[in-house]
Design a protein around this motif. Structure first.
Motif, short mmCIF file in Angstrom:
data_model
loop_
_atom_site.label_atom_id
_atom_site.label_comp_id
_atom_site.label_asym_id
_atom_site.label_seq_id
_atom_site.Cartn_x
_atom_site.Cartn_y
_atom_site.Cartn_z
N ILE B 187 0.83 -1.20 0.00
CA ILE B 187 0.00 0.00 0.00
C ILE B 187 0.87 1.26 0.00
CG2 ILE B 187 -1.72 1.30 1.32
CD1 ILE B 187 -2.76 -1.48 2.28
N ILE B 188 1.94 1.25 0.78
CA ILE B 188 2.83 2.42 0.81
C ILE B 188 3.47 2.62 -0.55
CG2 ILE B 188 4.94 3.39 1.82
CD1 ILE B 188 4.21 1.86 4.41
N THR B 203 -5.92 4.33 -3.04
CA THR B 203 -4.97 3.59 -3.87
C THR B 203 -5.24 3.85 -5.35
OG1 THR B 203 -6.41 1.67 -4.02
CG2 THR B 203 -4.84 1.72 -2.19
N SER B 204 -4.20 3.70 -6.15
CA SER B 204 -4.37 3.68 -7.60
C SER B 204 -4.57 2.22 -7.99
CB SER B 204 -3.11 4.20 -8.29
OG SER B 204 -2.86 5.53 -7.90
N VAL B 205 -5.61 1.98 -8.77
CA VAL B 205 -5.96 0.59 -9.09
C VAL B 205 -5.21 0.13 -10.33
CG1 VAL B 205 -7.86 -0.98 -9.61
CG2 VAL B 205 -8.20 0.94 -8.04
N SER B 320 -17.24 2.86 -9.69
CA SER B 320 -16.48 4.05 -9.30
C SER B 320 -15.00 3.88 -9.65
CB SER B 320 -16.66 4.34 -7.80
OG SER B 320 -15.88 3.46 -7.01
N ILE B 321 -14.49 2.66 -9.54
CA ILE B 321 -13.10 2.40 -9.93
C ILE B 321 -12.94 2.62 -11.44
CG2 ILE B 321 -11.35 0.59 -10.25
CD1 ILE B 321 -12.34 -0.66 -7.63
N LEU B 327 -9.42 3.76 -5.42
CA LEU B 327 -10.32 3.23 -4.39
C LEU B 327 -9.72 3.48 -3.02
CD1 LEU B 327 -13.02 1.63 -4.25
CD2 LEU B 327 -11.61 -0.35 -3.66
N TRP B 328 -10.56 3.93 -2.09
CA TRP B 328 -10.05 4.12 -0.72
C TRP B 328 -10.07 2.77 -0.01
CZ3 TRP B 328 -12.89 2.80 3.59
CH2 TRP B 328 -14.28 2.68 3.44
#
Lengths: 365, 593
Positions: B187-188, B203-205, B320-321, B327-328
């Motif tokens: 995630i980081i 995050t970027s998907v 939404s993605i 996406l949170w």
């Protein structure tokens, strides 16, 4: 052999039960103690694997019956019952008794399939015997070859259209050197739509009542909703297609699979078309594997279904939507089949069906 | 949004799964309103007719566990349920509910202190009151609160200024981060934010995987949100895997809409007949090590096997993605699972994950990252890792991760040096560490009707069975077919057992074909289907009637999932499944392998 010599004889026929029978019919059948178990064939083939809980309950009746009476000729999902009967049990001149109308299919190998009502069937199971009572017979001699583009489907549609000669009769075909097994299965399966009592292919030297020269047969089409409208093939001139099925009694055989594998090799199913192919039995599926047909079929984007009746029966495999067009080698094209919507089902040959699947358009000419 | 309201209680127990809330066979119905009469059908068929708008559901632990089906949340909202108050919620359901504007409240004590029919008063962010007693409830988090205030995610997306939207950037540093769990590292690396468990980040998907069963709903939500284009036509894949062959009346529509999404939005990847989405994702390399991937199927956790942070979302969130590319998520804390040693003969990956689920329980991993390591793990094939990661979701996990190694690198045709930044770190903080000695493990089965009802095989041997299913994204791969073919080579199964075999993908099928497995299995008596989700989803193709006993190599045995609510489903390894098909009863495969 002298099949007609069986008239009025009491014989020990094969009996077949499939899951096309209703729950109520099966409930009665399973109360009968079958006296001739070696000749009893139970093939659960129509809705396998079970599409609904109700169908599973129906299957359970037969499974428990098979267990209770130690029925050796019991298969579940191993393929079309009539095909299994022909592969494993029937010989030329044998009789097969059952409840379903497509039992005439076994005439393709020179056996005789006779459809009876439930009470008669139960009697035959109980006694092991059946007294042959042929209706009027008609011997049809087949000669010549099809012209290019003409198939056995066109021949049987011609017979159905001109059906006065054969209605209510027992049809015996002779001299069919140019017709392979797939052709004979097509003819014997679809011809019952002409109202014949039964049909078989004989290699006896019988005097012909009618002669058909296959050279003279023209391409034909049958419109959805039954077999009342058999028309010139030019009437089907580019209908957009949603689903195609190749399998069932007519095309679930190895000859048809070879043909369609060859046509699909290197080609691709149209993006918007769903193509389902069903090997008729486990033996046929294995043979397809041995002959390298499977890769060709799968690579085209077609689905190879599990062995059995699949989308001919179409109660759980191959459902079509409102106003969809379904081109099939199955045996049913009635209204409200394959989904309870205003769809249109066109019965045709495997060749025509595959062309429709690749192009997305259905032509009969 | 109402801050205080009162409603009548309908009381449900623990582990109410989403198959119970809405069975798979109804998911393709055109609208949520069509589904309402079928809510809770396998458990309490009368309930749907009794619930009135304004009513409140009070439940125990792990409400909404299981499949990611958004309709489970959507239908409750459509029925007018004011809120659900439960001891705990499954995570995908939690998001789906919020996104549908359905309020969820965690409350540990209400369930024991109320009865069906009681009236409960809710004071949002403060307390719930019942029969004169009051129970505190947590403050709803800001992100969640704002979605509820907007009336759900669709409204929120509608309000988004599409022209001013920032596209996600996909540039990553790919450097090892010390003292972090695998999930934190992923995630980081993706967000560039120095975050910790509990934090909410966007995050970027890297890749979005959506499939046929939800295609019409995704299409409609996407349009309702006001998007006219997708964030990246090459980062979305449409999978036709649940509903082809079409088995129910609504299935052709889903096939159509799968095509429609590609045709109208230019989405590059549409897999029509290639197999189950999770297997195809592996084969097409859509979820490489280091990536963050979301899919509309709960078993998206499968890609954790490659070191991809992958999780299931509902169809609204997928829409939404598709529009934003983002996406949170809440950064999960992690549970480390260490397995060392050599597995005994007859014990496989499936047995390992069943044992883990037995110990963690179906709610023991809610919102956690399960992270697997140890010498046994190092020896595992990619297939086996996928099998284990696949079922991580069954304890509620957000992700189920394996560190990429040389095997992973080879699988993806990558250099191990390029992906070894993602690796276990001794200084990382794990909420819990569970250690297993491989030699102590044995064959297990999950018994009816929950995935964590796991018992050793030796306690279950001898029970007569009616049907066996070998397939699914859990165990439909080459090594699964291989072991079944080994057991059944030259043999015939019990003639009264219904045996369904479904390879996970076309590639798996073809490989198995070359190796002779397909022929062996057909010859042994199997019904060999086309590669797709098949019987696992319980819509058709092998449904069981009352009292039937089924062994499946798939991942869920919830009540009603295999057909009749009175059917009994046991989950097991392919070896147990094949051996049992042979004998007609639950059988230890050891003598056959």
């Amino acid at each position: 052999m002298g099949i007609l010599k069986n008239q009025n004889k009491t014989i020990k026929p094969y009996c077949i039960i499939t899951d096309a029978a209703s729950f109520e019919e099966l409930e009665e059948i399973i109360r009968v103690n079958p006296v001739n178990k070696e000749k009893l064939i139970i093939a659960i083939d129509h809705d396998t694997p079970s599409g609904t809980v109700e169908v599973a309950s129906k299957h359970k009746l037969l499974i428990n019956y098979g267990k209770e009476y130690d029925i050796k000729n019991f298969t579940y999902g191993k393929g079309i019952g009539y095909y299994i009967a022909m592969e494993e049990h029937l010989e030329k001149g044998d009789f097969l008794i059952g409840l379903g109308k497509h039992i005439t299919t076994v005439g393709a190998m020179g056996a005789v399939g006779i459809r009876v009502d439930l009470d008669t069937f139960k009697e035959v199971m109980k006694s092991g015997s059946y007294t042959i009572n042929f209706p009027e017979t008609i011997v049809i001699d087949i000669q010549g070859d099809f012209q290019t583009g003409v198939t056995s489907k066109d021949f049987v549609l011609t017979l159905i259209k001109e059906n006065e000669d054969i209605k209510d009769k027992f049809v015996i075909f002779t001299n069919r050197n140019t017709l392979n097994m797939a052709d004979r299965l097509t003819i014997c399966n679809l011809i019952q739509n002409a109202g014949v009592r039964s049909v078989t292919f004989s290699d006896e030297d019988l005097e012909a009542d009618l002669v058909y020269d296959l050279n003279t047969i023209e391409t034909k089409a049958v419109l959805p909703g039954g077999f009342q409208e058999i028309v010139a093939s030019s009437k089907i001139d580019g209908i957009r297609v949603n689903q195609v099925f190749v399998g069932g009694c007519i095309a679930g055989n190895i000859e048809s699979m070879r043909k369609i594998a060859d046509m699909l090799d290197g080609n691709h199913v149209n993006k918007y078309v769903r193509l389902l192919i069903a090997p008729g039995t486990s033996n046929i599926y294995e043979q397809m594997i041995e002959e390298g047909l499977v890769d060709k079929i799968m690579d085209s984007g077609a689905l190879i279904m599990n062995q059995g009746c699949s989308a001919c029966w179409a109660k759980s495999q191959g459902i079509v939507d409102d106003n969809e067009v379904f081109v099939t080698t199955g045996s049913f094209n009635c209204e409200n089949w394959a989904g309870l919507n205003n769809n249109k089902i066109y019965i045709t040959s495997p060749e025509t069906a595959i062309k429709a699947a690749i192009t997305g358009n259905f032509y009969e000419n | 949004m109402e801050k205080t309201f009162t409603g009548k209680v309908w009381r449900l127990g623990d582990d109410i799964d989403t198959d119970v809330i809405m069975m798979t066979r109804y998911l393709a119905l055109p609208t949520l309103e069509d589904m309402i009469p079928h809510a809770f059908e396998p458990l309490r068929p009368e309930l749907a007719g009794l619930i009135k708008p304004g009513d409140i559901i009070v439940a125990g632990k792990n409400f909404g566990c299981g499949s990611s089906r958004e309709a489970a949340a959507g239908v409750l909202q459509a029925m007018g349920i004011k809120c659900v108050i439960a001891e705990s919620f499954a995570k995908i359901f939690f998001r789906n509910a919020i996104n549908n504007g359905l309020m969820l409240i965690e409350c540990k004590d209400l369930w024991d202190n109320c009865e069906e029919g009681d009236m409960v008063t809710v004071e949002v962010n403060k307390q719930v009151l019942c029969k004169g007693k009051s129970f505190p409830i947590p403050v709803i988090g800001e992100e969640v609160y704002s979605i509820l205030e907007d009336g759900g995610l669709v409204n929120r997306m509608k309000n988004l200024d599409k022209d001013k939207m920032e596209s996600p950037t996909f540039s990553y540093s790919n450097k090892h981060l010390e003292g972090r769990t695998l999930a934190e590292q992923l995630i980081i690396n993706n967000t560039g934010i120095d975050c910790k468990p509990g934090d909410i980040v966007t995050t970027s998907v890297d890749m979005a995987i959506l499939h046929d069963i939800y295609a019409p709903y995704i299409y409609n939500q996407f349009k309702s949100m006001g998007f006219d284009r997708v964030y990246d036509t090459e980062r979305i894949a449409i999978m036709i895997d649940h509903l082809y062959p079409t088995c129910n009346d609504d299935d052709p529509r889903c096939f159509r809409y799968s095509n429609r999404l590609q045709d109208e939005y230019g989405i590059k990847y549409l897999h029509t007949s290639d197999g189950i989405c999770h297997q195809v994702v592996a084969e097409e390399k859509y979820a490489p090590p280091g990536s963050i991937v979301f899919g509309t199927d709960s078993h998206t956790t499968t890609y954790g096997a490659f070191g991809s942070f992958a999780s299931g979302v509902g169809f609204t969130e997928m829409a939404s993605i598709m529009g934003t590319g983002k996406l949170w998520i809440r950064v999960p804390s992690a549970i480390k699972i260490v397995i060392n040693g050599k597995l005994p003969k007859g014990v496989y990956g499936k047995d390992i994950i069943l044992r883990v689920l037995k110990d963690i329980k179906s709610d023991g991993g809610i919102y956690k990252s399960l992270e697997f390591c140890g010498t046994t793990v190092n020896e595992m094939s990619i297939d086996t890792r996928m099998s284990i990661a696949n079922m991580g979701v069954e304890c509620g996990a957000k992700s189920a991760l394996f560190a990429p190694d040389e095997k992973t690198a080879e699988f993806f045709g990558m250099d191990y040096d390029d992906i070894n930044w993602l690796r276990f770190d001794d200084k990382a903080t794990y909420e819990r560490v569970i250690e297993y000695k491989a030699e102590d493990l044995e064959p297990y089965m999950a018994c009816p009707s929950s995935v964590d009802n796991v018992h050793p095989l030796k306690e279950l041997e001898g029970k007569a069975i009616d049907q066996v299913f070998l397939g699914s994204c859990t165990n439909g791969r080459l090594e699964d077919l291989a072991i079944a073919a080994k057991i059944l080579e030259g043999k015939k199964i019990n003639p009264f057992v219904k045996f369904i075999v479904t390879p996970a993908s076309k590639k798996v099928y073809k490989e198995a074909l070359k190796l002779g497995y397909i022929k062996t299995l057909i010859n042994a008596g199997a019904m060999l289907t086309h590669p797709y989700c098949s019987l696992c989803q319980g819509r058709s193709g092998g449904l069981a009637s009352d009292g039937e006993v089924v062994i499946g190599t798939h991942n869920r045995n919830f009540i009603g999932r295999m057909g009749s609510p009175k059917a009994q489903t046991y989950l097991a390894s392919p070896a147990i499944a094949a051996a049992s098909a042979l004998t007609g009863k639950i059988t230890n495969p050891l003598e056959y392998i």
